[in-house]
Design an enzyme around this catalytic site. Structure first.
Site, PDB file in Angstrom:
ATOM      1  N   GLY A 181       0.839  -1.033   0.009  1.00 20.05           N
ATOM      2  CA  GLY A 181       0.090  -0.203   0.001  1.00 20.05           C
ATOM      3  C   GLY A 181       0.764   1.218   0.012  1.00 20.05           C
ATOM      4  N   LYS A 182       0.262   2.342  -0.275  1.00 19.52           N
ATOM      5  CA  LYS A 182       1.330   3.532  -0.008  1.00 19.52           C
ATOM      6  C   LYS A 182       0.043   4.717  -0.059  1.00 19.52           C
ATOM      7  CE  LYS A 182       5.460   4.879  -0.523  1.00 19.52           C
ATOM      8  NZ  LYS A 182       6.450   4.057  -0.234  1.00 19.52           N
TER       9      LYS A 182
END
Ligand code: GLU
Length: 426
Positions: free
Chosen positions: A109-110
């Site tokens: 994720g980011k």
């Protein structure tokens, strides 16, 4: 071979180019490749805050979960003016491959906010962080998606993030975010972990390439959370000669080597910036960040931001070993030129995986409300990095492919296998 659509972000282009190659190598069908390429969940939020002067400003915030095939989404939050949905999506997919290559039980994720964090007061930064945490709260959780620091975010930002979630959910959850300060369920060894992992990769690569790191010359682009500790570890623990470091103020070059402890002290007393360091030391000259990349050194560590080694300058890079501390510092074209010229590139998803690896240790400690010793953290980090490096190195040699391609092959294989074994819900 599958051809991905054209991407506006060079990192997305690199990630998907490598993914497509790996998918083809593994014999995955087009549907599977498409599934691996497509982010699972994408959230865009408005982050309004009241500025110190009483006006209101609204920033764009994002959180992308590329994959949860191997576990909760994991990845940092960056505050930078260049943050866009495409960039965050690219970085989220790099996290999927990074966690996979390191063998961690995490997906990728980011998150990010398009903002120049350095122009905000501490109060504004806190308001921004708390509002952003509130806005992305529905998809964040220690078993769902676990943020961490990235460009221009740090332990304090993670502390505000953690506190906001604790207040809203009315429960202590130290595993909901990593990279926290030590006094707030942080992990020993986390601050230097990305750099420590890079140093391990440098040593492993040099061993196999047949040169000694002691006395080898090193140029480090970026003197922030990653580059500064890397320079320090390489100089003090491995007796390498650091000939250049840089930050936004320019690059500082000392052909006979510089005293890294002195550079660190200078940055500490100068607001974290190296401006004027060439005037403070007789043996140091000011050059540009571009010139630093082309210095005649043994080891080059791009540890700043993406898109630094490109088709334009890759032909002029003289280092024999490149260890990517930043995410996406090399473009597809730049990488091809380096590979053709026989430069050994240890790719970001392997070289900088030490950070998320110790984030994993911090998460485990958080879930157990228990703190490990520094020795325990560092010895486990070494074990993870050695295993990941050896696996990628062996694949690269067996298949006769560059390290980046091998890293993606290992990473994509693990994620695809998990997805195929789990099957498609519903
Ligand atoms: N931002 C770091 C990275 O890009 C660390 C991510 C994490 O610890 O979750 O790898």
């Amino acid at each position: 071979m599958t051809v991905s659509p054209a991407y506006t972000d060079p990192m997305l282009e690199m990630a998907n180019y490598q993914l497509d190659k790996a998918a083809q190598h593994l014999g995955l069908d087009e549907g599977m490749s498409q599934w691996l390429r497509t982010p699972e969940r994408v959230l865009k939020v408005a982050v309004p805050i009241k500025m110190d002067d009483g006006t209101m400003r609204v920033y764009d915030g994002y959180r992308v979960q590329h994959s949860t095939a191997l576990g909760p989404a994991k990845g940092g939050i960056r505050y930078h003016p260049n943050v866009t949905m495409d960039e965050v999506t690219a970085l989220a997919s790099l996290m999927t491959w990074k966690c996979s290559v390191a063998g961690l039980p995490f997906g990728g994720g980011k998150g990010g906010i398009s903002v120049d964090a350095r122009s905000l007061s501490t109060g504004e930064l806190e308001a921004l962080t708390r509002r952003y945490a509130y806005m992305i709260l529905p998809i964040v959780g220690s078993k769902q998606d676990v943020p961490a620091p990235d460009v221009d975010t740090d332990g304090q930002v993670m502390a505000w993030f953690n506190d906001t979630l604790t207040m809203l959910r009315r429960e202590a959850d130290p595993a909901v975010v990593t990279g926290k300060p030590l006094g707030l369920y942080g992990s020993l060894g986390r601050a230097r972990s990305t750099s420590r992992g890079m140093a391990h990769c440098t040593i492993f690569a040099a061993e196999r390439m047949g040169f000694d790191v002691a006395g080898a010359t090193v140029a480090v682009q970026g003197f922030g959370k990653v580059g500064s500790h890397y320079a320090d570890i390489m100089a003090h623990d491995h007796s390498a000669t650091i000939v250049a470091v840089s930050d936004v103020s320019g690059a500082y070059y000392a052909p006979d080597g510089m005293d890294v402890a002195d550079v660190l002290e200078y940055a500490r007393t100068n607001g974290g910036i190296l401006t004027g360091y060439d005037q403070a030391q007789d043996n140091v000259q000011l050059i540009s960040n571009e010139e630093l990349l082309e210095l005649d050194v043994d080891i080059l560590a791009p540890a700043a931001i993406e898109g630094q080694i490109t088709g334009r300058n890759a032909g002029s890079v003289k280092a024999t070993l490149i260890v990517e501390g930043a995410n996406g510092p090399t473009t597809v074209e730049g990488h091809e030129i380096l590979v053709d010229r026989g430069v050994m590139v240890i790719p970001d998803i392997l070289a900088n995986a030490g950070g998320v690896t110790v984030s994993y240790f911090e998460w485990v400690q958080g879930l157990q409300f228990f703190q490990w010793t520094l020795e325990e953290v560092e010895s486990r980090l070494l074990t993870v990095m050695r295993k990941a490096f050896d696996q990628v190195w062996n694949v690269a040699h067996e298949e006769d492919i560059p390290m980046r391609e091998a890293a993606f092959l290992v990473a994509v294989d693990r994620v695809a296998e998990s997805m195929l074994t789990r099957g498609l819900f519903p």
